[in-house]
Design a protein around this motif. Structure first.
Motif, PDB file in Angstrom:
ATOM      1  N   ASN A  53       1.071  -1.234   0.120  1.00 56.34           N
ATOM      2  CA  ASN A  53      -0.079   0.116   0.056  1.00 56.34           C
ATOM      3  C   ASN A  53       0.923   1.372   0.161  1.00 56.34           C
ATOM      4  O   ASN A  53       1.538   1.575   1.248  1.00 56.34           O
ATOM      5  CB  ASN A  53      -0.887  -0.013   1.207  1.00 56.34           C
ATOM      6  N   ALA A  54       1.018   1.986  -1.222  1.00 55.73           N
ATOM      7  CA  ALA A  54       1.791   3.219  -1.309  1.00 55.73           C
ATOM      8  C   ALA A  54       1.358   4.227  -0.189  1.00 55.73           C
ATOM      9  O   ALA A  54       2.381   5.117   0.273  1.00 55.73           O
ATOM     10  CB  ALA A  54       1.654   3.697  -2.801  1.00 55.73           C
ATOM     11  N   ARG A  55       0.328   4.610   0.037  1.00 54.57           N
ATOM     12  CA  ARG A  55      -0.216   5.584   1.054  1.00 54.57           C
ATOM     13  C   ARG A  55       0.288   4.991   2.150  1.00 54.57           C
ATOM     14  O   ARG A  55       0.879   6.019   3.318  1.00 54.57           O
ATOM     15  CB  ARG A  55      -1.674   5.742   1.191  1.00 54.57           C
ATOM     16  N   VAL A  56       0.163   3.916   2.839  1.00 59.66           N
ATOM     17  CA  VAL A  56       0.843   3.603   4.167  1.00 59.66           C
ATOM     18  C   VAL A  56       2.297   3.539   4.007  1.00 59.66           C
ATOM     19  O   VAL A  56       2.764   3.988   5.118  1.00 59.66           O
ATOM     20  CB  VAL A  56       0.473   2.117   4.227  1.00 59.66           C
ATOM     21  N   ALA A  57       3.044   2.913   3.070  1.00 61.29           N
ATOM     22  CA  ALA A  57       4.205   3.130   2.866  1.00 61.29           C
ATOM     23  C   ALA A  57       4.841   4.697   2.911  1.00 61.29           C
ATOM     24  O   ALA A  57       5.951   4.855   3.676  1.00 61.29           O
ATOM     25  CB  ALA A  57       4.960   2.574   1.594  1.00 61.29           C
ATOM     26  N   GLU A  58       4.134   5.629   2.443  1.00 65.78           N
ATOM     27  CA  GLU A  58       4.410   6.915   2.345  1.00 65.78           C
ATOM     28  C   GLU A  58       4.401   7.361   4.005  1.00 65.78           C
ATOM     29  O   GLU A  58       5.250   8.176   4.361  1.00 65.78           O
ATOM     30  CB  GLU A  58       3.744   7.802   1.424  1.00 65.78           C
ATOM     31  N   ALA A  59       3.500   7.103   4.610  1.00 62.02           N
ATOM     32  CA  ALA A  59       3.299   7.372   5.928  1.00 62.02           C
ATOM     33  C   ALA A  59       4.218   6.989   6.939  1.00 62.02           C
ATOM     34  O   ALA A  59       4.937   7.603   7.775  1.00 62.02           O
ATOM     35  CB  ALA A  59       1.943   7.005   6.508  1.00 62.02           C
ATOM     36  N   ILE A  60       4.769   5.730   6.542  1.00 61.00           N
ATOM     37  CA  ILE A  60       5.846   4.984   7.430  1.00 61.00           C
ATOM     38  C   ILE A  60       7.132   6.031   7.191  1.00 61.00           C
ATOM     39  O   ILE A  60       7.926   6.217   7.928  1.00 61.00           O
ATOM     40  CB  ILE A  60       6.058   3.726   6.923  1.00 61.00           C
ATOM     41  N   ARG A  61       7.211   6.383   5.709  1.00 63.66           N
ATOM     42  CA  ARG A  61       8.530   7.109   5.376  1.00 63.66           C
ATOM     43  C   ARG A  61       8.626   8.511   6.094  1.00 63.66           C
ATOM     44  O   ARG A  61       9.412   8.846   6.714  1.00 63.66           O
ATOM     45  CB  ARG A  61       8.645   7.421   3.922  1.00 63.66           C
ATOM     46  N   GLN A  62       7.266   8.853   6.257  1.00 66.81           N
ATOM     47  CA  GLN A  62       7.191  10.362   6.829  1.00 66.81           C
ATOM     48  C   GLN A  62       7.353  10.407   8.413  1.00 66.81           C
ATOM     49  O   GLN A  62       8.075  11.075   8.904  1.00 66.81           O
ATOM     50  CB  GLN A  62       5.685  11.065   6.680  1.00 66.81           C
ATOM     51  N   ILE A  63       6.901   9.197   8.914  1.00 67.04           N
ATOM     52  CA  ILE A  63       7.218   8.937  10.329  1.00 67.04           C
ATOM     53  C   ILE A  63       8.593   8.915  10.729  1.00 67.04           C
ATOM     54  O   ILE A  63       9.394   9.338  11.583  1.00 67.04           O
ATOM     55  CB  ILE A  63       6.284   7.731  10.752  1.00 67.04           C
ATOM     56  N   LEU A  64       9.495   7.953   9.885  1.00 60.02           N
ATOM     57  CA  LEU A  64      10.759   7.605   9.980  1.00 60.02           C
ATOM     58  C   LEU A  64      11.477   8.979   9.607  1.00 60.02           C
ATOM     59  O   LEU A  64      12.604   9.292  10.418  1.00 60.02           O
ATOM     60  CB  LEU A  64      11.247   6.613   8.830  1.00 60.02           C
ATOM     61  N   SER A  65      11.074   9.605   8.703  1.00 60.44           N
ATOM     62  CA  SER A  65      11.838  11.021   8.606  1.00 60.44           C
ATOM     63  C   SER A  65      11.945  12.170   9.687  1.00 60.44           C
ATOM     64  O   SER A  65      12.762  12.687  10.040  1.00 60.44           O
ATOM     65  CB  SER A  65      11.203  12.004   7.380  1.00 60.44           C
ATOM     66  N   THR A  66      10.550  12.073  10.402  1.00 59.74           N
ATOM     67  CA  THR A  66      10.570  12.798  11.593  1.00 59.74           C
ATOM     68  C   THR A  66      11.238  12.181  12.788  1.00 59.74           C
ATOM     69  O   THR A  66      11.905  13.206  13.493  1.00 59.74           O
ATOM     70  CB  THR A  66       9.008  12.699  11.996  1.00 59.74           C
ATOM     71  N   MET A  67      11.216  10.990  12.875  1.00 56.05           N
ATOM     72  CA  MET A  67      11.862  10.471  14.000  1.00 56.05           C
ATOM     73  C   MET A  67      13.501  10.569  13.670  1.00 56.05           C
ATOM     74  O   MET A  67      14.083  10.661  14.465  1.00 56.05           O
ATOM     75  CB  MET A  67      11.932   8.633  13.791  1.00 56.05           C
ATOM     76  N   ALA A  68      14.023  10.740  12.410  1.00 49.40           N
ATOM     77  CA  ALA A  68      15.406  10.994  12.148  1.00 49.40           C
ATOM     78  C   ALA A  68      15.791  12.283  12.431  1.00 49.40           C
ATOM     79  O   ALA A  68      16.986  12.505  12.584  1.00 49.40           O
ATOM     80  CB  ALA A  68      15.711  10.562  10.471  1.00 49.40           C
ATOM     81  N   GLU A  69      14.833  13.094  12.754  1.00 45.35           N
ATOM     82  CA  GLU A  69      15.216  14.405  13.224  1.00 45.35           C
ATOM     83  C   GLU A  69      14.882  14.971  14.556  1.00 45.35           C
ATOM     84  O   GLU A  69      15.162  15.950  14.969  1.00 45.35           O
ATOM     85  CB  GLU A  69      14.360  15.653  12.263  1.00 45.35           C
ATOM     86  N   SER A  70      14.166  14.000  15.303  1.00 46.84           N
ATOM     87  CA  SER A  70      13.866  14.350  16.789  1.00 46.84           C
ATOM     88  C   SER A  70      13.846  12.896  17.463  1.00 46.84           C
ATOM     89  O   SER A  70      13.933  12.207  17.247  1.00 46.84           O
ATOM     90  CB  SER A  70      12.626  14.911  16.814  1.00 46.84           C
ATOM     91  N   GLY A  71      13.821  13.370  18.987  1.00 43.62           N
ATOM     92  CA  GLY A  71      13.989  12.182  19.594  1.00 43.62           C
ATOM     93  C   GLY A  71      15.254  11.715  20.184  1.00 43.62           C
ATOM     94  O   GLY A  71      16.211  12.655  20.031  1.00 43.62           O
TER      95      GLY A  71
END
Length: 94
Positions: free
Chosen positions: A12-30
């Motif tokens: 599912n491309a929409r779910v994959a993109e959401a995962i990618r966005q979450i990972l991108s956010t995680m890569a910048e914070s936490g």
């Protein structure tokens, strides 16, 4: 987008993109460990393997515990609103 993210999202491309966005956010914070894990996943390391590794497992467990506590603290109407937002974003996948 790395193939392993699309595989994790069952194609599912929409779910994959959401995962990618979450990972991108995680890569910048936490925490540094969570940023490192997210960067590794975005670079192509299989997310499942990273999540199960002894290097990141404890950190993920603690983050999950904090998230679960926040979820439990939501009122019934807040949980319903959150569920509706998920349905709007992902449709019948959830």
């Amino acid at each position: 987008m790395p193939d392993h993210i699309l595989e994790l999202a069952h194609g599912n491309a929409r779910v994959a993109e959401a995962i990618r966005q979450i990972l991108s956010t995680m890569a910048e914070s936490g925490s540094e460990k969570m940023r490192e894990m997210a960067r590794d996943a975005l670079a192509g390391a299989p997310l499942r393997e990273l999540a199960l590794s002894s290097v990141y497992g404890d950190e993920l467990g603690e983050a999950f515990g904090r998230g679960w506590a926040r979820c439990q603290a939501l009122s019934a109407s807040e949980r319903a609103d959150l569920a509706e937002a998920g349905k709007d974003q992902f449709g019948e996948m959830i």
